[in-house]
Design a protein around this motif. Structure first.
Motif, PDB file in Angstrom:
ATOM      1  N   ARG A  54       0.815  -1.214   0.000  1.00  0.00           N
ATOM      2  CA  ARG A  54       0.000   0.000   0.000  1.00  0.00           C
ATOM      3  C   ARG A  54       0.845   1.258   0.000  1.00  0.00           C
ATOM      4  NH1 ARG A  54      -5.791  -0.762   2.768  1.00  0.00           N
ATOM      5  NH2 ARG A  54      -6.235   0.712   1.098  1.00  0.00           N
ATOM      6  N   HIS A  65      -5.235   5.994   6.648  1.00  0.00           N
ATOM      7  CA  HIS A  65      -5.984   5.166   7.600  1.00  0.00           C
ATOM      8  C   HIS A  65      -5.448   5.570   8.958  1.00  0.00           C
ATOM      9  CE1 HIS A  65      -5.711   2.942   3.755  1.00  0.00           C
ATOM     10  NE2 HIS A  65      -6.903   2.484   4.030  1.00  0.00           N
ATOM     11  N   MET A  96     -11.035   7.626   8.425  1.00  0.00           N
ATOM     12  CA  MET A  96     -11.248   6.180   8.491  1.00  0.00           C
ATOM     13  C   MET A  96     -10.263   5.549   9.467  1.00  0.00           C
ATOM     14  SD  MET A  96     -10.942   3.306   5.486  1.00  0.00           S
ATOM     15  CE  MET A  96     -12.052   4.135   4.372  1.00  0.00           C
ATOM     16  N   ASP A 119     -12.805   0.714   8.818  1.00  0.00           N
ATOM     17  CA  ASP A 119     -12.408   0.197   7.514  1.00  0.00           C
ATOM     18  C   ASP A 119     -13.275  -1.047   7.242  1.00  0.00           C
ATOM     19  OD1 ASP A 119     -11.215  -0.218   5.093  1.00  0.00           O
ATOM     20  OD2 ASP A 119      -9.164  -0.078   5.831  1.00  0.00           O
ATOM     21  N   TRP A 121      -5.782   0.307  -7.334  1.00  0.00           N
ATOM     22  CA  TRP A 121      -6.848   1.165  -6.815  1.00  0.00           C
ATOM     23  C   TRP A 121      -7.484   2.071  -7.858  1.00  0.00           C
ATOM     24  CZ3 TRP A 121      -9.748   0.243  -2.940  1.00  0.00           C
ATOM     25  CH2 TRP A 121      -9.241  -0.371  -1.795  1.00  0.00           C
TER      26      TRP A 121
HETATM   27  C1  BGC Z   1      -9.274  -0.591   2.440  1.00  0.00           C
HETATM   28  C2  BGC Z   1      -9.743   0.846   2.469  1.00  0.00           C
HETATM   29  C3  BGC Z   1     -10.886   1.055   1.496  1.00  0.00           C
HETATM   30  C4  BGC Z   1     -11.977   0.045   1.787  1.00  0.00           C
HETATM   31  C5  BGC Z   1     -13.181   0.176   0.878  1.00  0.00           C
HETATM   32  C6  BGC Z   1     -10.412  -1.570   2.560  1.00  0.00           C
HETATM   33  O1  BGC Z   1     -10.005  -2.890   2.359  1.00  0.00           O
HETATM   34  O2  BGC Z   1      -8.343  -0.794   3.488  1.00  0.00           O
HETATM   35  O3  BGC Z   1      -8.666   1.691   2.171  1.00  0.00           O
HETATM   36  O4  BGC Z   1     -11.348   2.364   1.587  1.00  0.00           O
HETATM   37  O5  BGC Z   1     -11.455  -1.267   1.659  1.00  0.00           O
HETATM   38  O6  BGC Z   1     -12.939  -0.262  -0.387  1.00  0.00           O
END
Ligand code: BGC
Length: 712
Positions: free
Chosen positions: A151, A191, A234, A269, A406
């Motif tokens: 990440r 996060h 979050m 999360d 992503w």
């Molecule tokens: C991730 C987050 C993401 C969420 C929703 C999680 O697995 O850690 O960063 O916003 O999924 O997709």
């Protein structure tokens, strides 16, 4: 009262008439479904629409642009069929663009160009809002010092100051200067907290970080994001000091709510609340709900625990109703401030369609990519001599997907491949991919340059993509060894979502260009190769020589036995088999021109103090330079890093031109957290102005009260 008739002053009255089920509904986030392969069949969460009508859902999470019709249907039901007509938050992870994809965040951070990053957020918000979204789980501002952690690709690297500036740019880009009916996307800082410090770089793992490090490194970007008005935060998956963040009273309640005065919404999360059982902290779902809600999690992302168990916790008196009302009020206030009713009524009535991937958006992706690609090595190889013959080899020769992790753009392959881009620029391009080794060498003999495309596939970084080995793949290494002695100029293009181990490669090739994943701006790769664009990015994360050095970052503390200047001594802090220093330090990046830095001076203008340095473009072409200010606090308790970034300016200079670059300095700039107190100590500071974190160009100053003077 319907929600459309409610305003910020009648919100308490509105909440009073909500049933317990409706209140809890606002805390429930469910996914709308999945599109596994874009354009393929969608699997829609079948109970979703019924629950929306019943007022049991407050936000939905979607992952793909094709969900537009479903999103509009959901919003229509929420507004027109549910009893109170409360609009849904429609959330998505818009990390580096929606339809138009910008370079991955780790790359765009290397641009140090806050205007461009902000514009990219504005554009992503426009595209996403046109497709029915109103909330993004972004920016990701975890400090990331460990390239094993996949990440890191989503992060802005290792530096808190840079991450803070980027947090501000994203938040203001997504939301505007404040949350209002003009806000297109609500920003969620994530996060929170310490996720990037996952032990061993293994995703979702424990983070073992002390309070000094949390407060001076991991927390500051969140603080800036909050000061910039972010509506959401979050909670992260990890534990800190044994307490999962989803149930962490200290950091969610004491620090985030009370100290930082965050008044927006806190999301768990994905299944974070249910995972309290996986952590071994909650013995039952009820207890997980009690712990998470008690610590301050407002919205349950998809674990369905609030939906199923919160009602009982309240009826049995374990959770106070007033706390539930407060959470509902936070959520509804944001929906009101953004005027979601008005926005969605309009969108439904107009039957408008998403507007994405416009010419303007693609140009912006290109502009950002131009400034995100880092030239790591260049022994007079680049730019390519016009009209020459190039041999291309490696996985990205024909590739049309440069988007990285992503993203779920429907425009995945709408770009030219590298061989097409270079052919169009009048090079004679030979593709060696399908040739035998002997044929490759024979073809190389006919060419002036060899361009090798190396690195990682897009799914090798991002979530759940940790790696223990960061060297180039065997296949890539074989290619390099094959060509390295053929006497040609070799250029290595690295596509990757993390720093890789490039020491050996740098010995074998003449030029290395870190392309990351440039998104739809991939044309930047060809423009930099040909010199149309002069590279100007600097790495926002240190590149290790070996995995064993990790974590390696520039802003570390000094030890009592620093190896600096004592590299050959035995009892100092160093490795026997590898230097301490990274291969490429934070802030480093080359240009096709050269910049020279003059000495650093102190200037006083009435009560303001500045450190100033002349920067001259001594090369033959114009270019941009990222001038960096670092500070060292010489004596402090707790002890301070050997250097910390405290400012940067991106300047443009014509060939031969010079300019004085100045940074205002004050007591606040020298401040740091001593426990919960943020302040500076009087005493000696070293101010460095240079082209990377290892520049030694400095001035020593004494801070006394609000004044700086030369240190003797
Ligand atoms: C991730 C987050 C993401 C969420 C929703 C999680 O697995 O850690 O960063 O916003 O999924 O997709």
């Amino acid at each position: 009262m319907k929600f459309k008739d409610c305003n910020l002053s009648s919100i308490d009255e509105f909440i009073e008439q909500m049933t317990l089920e409706e209140k809890i509904g606002q805390l429930v986030q469910k996914t709308i479904g999945r599109t596994e392969n874009l354009g393929q069949e969608k699997s829609i969460n079948s109970d979703l629409f019924e629950s929306i009508e019943a007022g049991r859902i407050g936000s939905i999470l979607q992952s793909a642009s094709e969900m537009f019709e479903e999103v509009m249907r959901a919003q229509d039901l929420a507004l027109h069929k549910s009893r109170l007509g409360i609009p849904l938050f429609v959330n998505s992870d818009i990390i580096h663009g929606f339809g138009t994809i910008f370079p991955i965040p780790l790359a765009s951070a290397c641009s140090f160009n806050m205007e461009l990053i902000k514009e990219s957020a504005v554009l992503a918000a426009e595209e996403a809002a046109s497709a029915g979204l109103c909330c993004t789980h972004s920016p990701m501002i975890d400090i990331a010092r460990d390239p094993r952690w996949g990440r890191i690709a989503e992060s802005c690297g290792e530096d808190p100051y840079l991450a803070g500036e980027i947090a501000k740019a994203y938040v203001c880009g997504f939301q505007g200067e404040e949350i209002s009916p003009n806000t297109l996307l609500l920003a969620t800082l994530k996060h929170y907290l310490g996720y990037g410090a996952a032990e061993g770089g293994r995703d979702y793992n424990t983070a073992e970080i002390g309070e000094n490090t949390i407060r001076n490194f991991y927390l500051p970007p969140f603080q800036i994001g909050i000061e910039s008005g972010a509506g959401g935060v979050m909670a992260s998956f990890n534990t800190i000091d044994g307490i999962p963040m989803t149930a962490n009273n200290k950091y969610l309640d004491d620090v985030l709510r009370k100290e930082l005065k965050f008044s927006g919404i806190v999301l768990s999360d994905w299944t974070g609340i249910a995972e309290l059982m996986g952590h071994g902290m909650a013995k039952s779902p009820e207890e997980a709900v009690f712990l998470a809600f008690g610590a301050g999690i407002d919205i349950d992302m998809v674990s369905d625990f609030y939906e199923k168990f919160l009602q009982n916790e309240i009826s049995d008196g374990r959770v106070e109703l007033s706390k539930l009302n407060a959470a509902v009020k936070r959520i509804l206030s944001l929906k009101l401030r953004m005027n979601l009713v008005g926005r969605y009524e309009k969108q439904i009535a107009l039957k408008s369609k998403p507007v994405v991937f416009t010419e303007r958006a693609r140009q912006l992706a290109k502009d950002l990519a131009d400034e995100s690609i880092v030239l790591l090595k260049n022994d007079n190889v680049l730019p390519l001599r016009a009209g020459t013959t190039l041999l291309l080899d490696g996985r990205w020769t024909h590739c049309r997907n440069f988007l990285g992790c992503w993203q779920s753009s429907a425009y995945k392959k709408h770009v030219e491949s590298l061989d097409e881009m270079l052919s169009r620029r009048n090079f004679s391009v030979k593709d060696a991919n399908k040739l035998s080794e002997n044929e490759k060498l024979a073809a190389a003999a006919e060419c002036e340059y060899i361009i090798l495309t190396l690195g990682e596939n897009e799914n090798e970084s991002g979530e759940a993509a940790s790696k223990a080995v960061l060297s180039l793949s065997e296949e890539d290494q074989k290619l390099v060894s094959l060509y390295k002695s053929c006497g040609k100029k070799i250029v290595a293009l690295i596509f990757s979502g993390r720093p890789l181990l490039l020491e050996k490669l740098c010995e074998d090739v003449g030029a290395v260009l870190m392309c990351w994943f440039p998104g739809h701006g991939n044309e930047a790769v060809a423009d930099i190769l040909t010199g149309e664009i002069n590279p100007c990015a600097k790495i926002c994360v240190s590149f290790p020589r070996r995995e064993g050095q990790i974590p390696v970052y520039y802003n570390h503390l000094s030890t009592g036995r620093s190896a600096h200047g004592r590299e050959t001594e035995k009892f100092v802090s160093r490795y026997l088999d590898c230097p301490n220093e990274p291969l490429f330090p934070f802030g480093f990046g080359l240009s096709y021109t050269q910049f020279e830095y003059g000495p650093v001076n102190l200037i006083r203008n009435q009560n303001d103090f500045f450190v100033v340095c002349q920067v001259k473009n001594t090369g033959k072409r114009c270019g941009k330079e990222i001038v960096q200010l670092y500070v060292r606090d010489c004596i402090a308790c707790p002890v301070r890093p050997i250097k910390e970034l405290k400012g940067f300016k991106k300047i443009f200079l014509e060939a031969g031109e010079s300019v004085d670059v100045s940074f205002k300095i004050d007591r606040k700039l020298c401040a740091y957290y001593h426990a919960a107190r943020f302040d500076a100590d009087d005493g000696e500071f070293i101010f460095y102005i240079g082209d990377s974190s290892i520049s030694e160009n400095n001035i020593r100053l004494l801070l006394q009260g609000e004044n700086f003077s030369l240190a003797r």
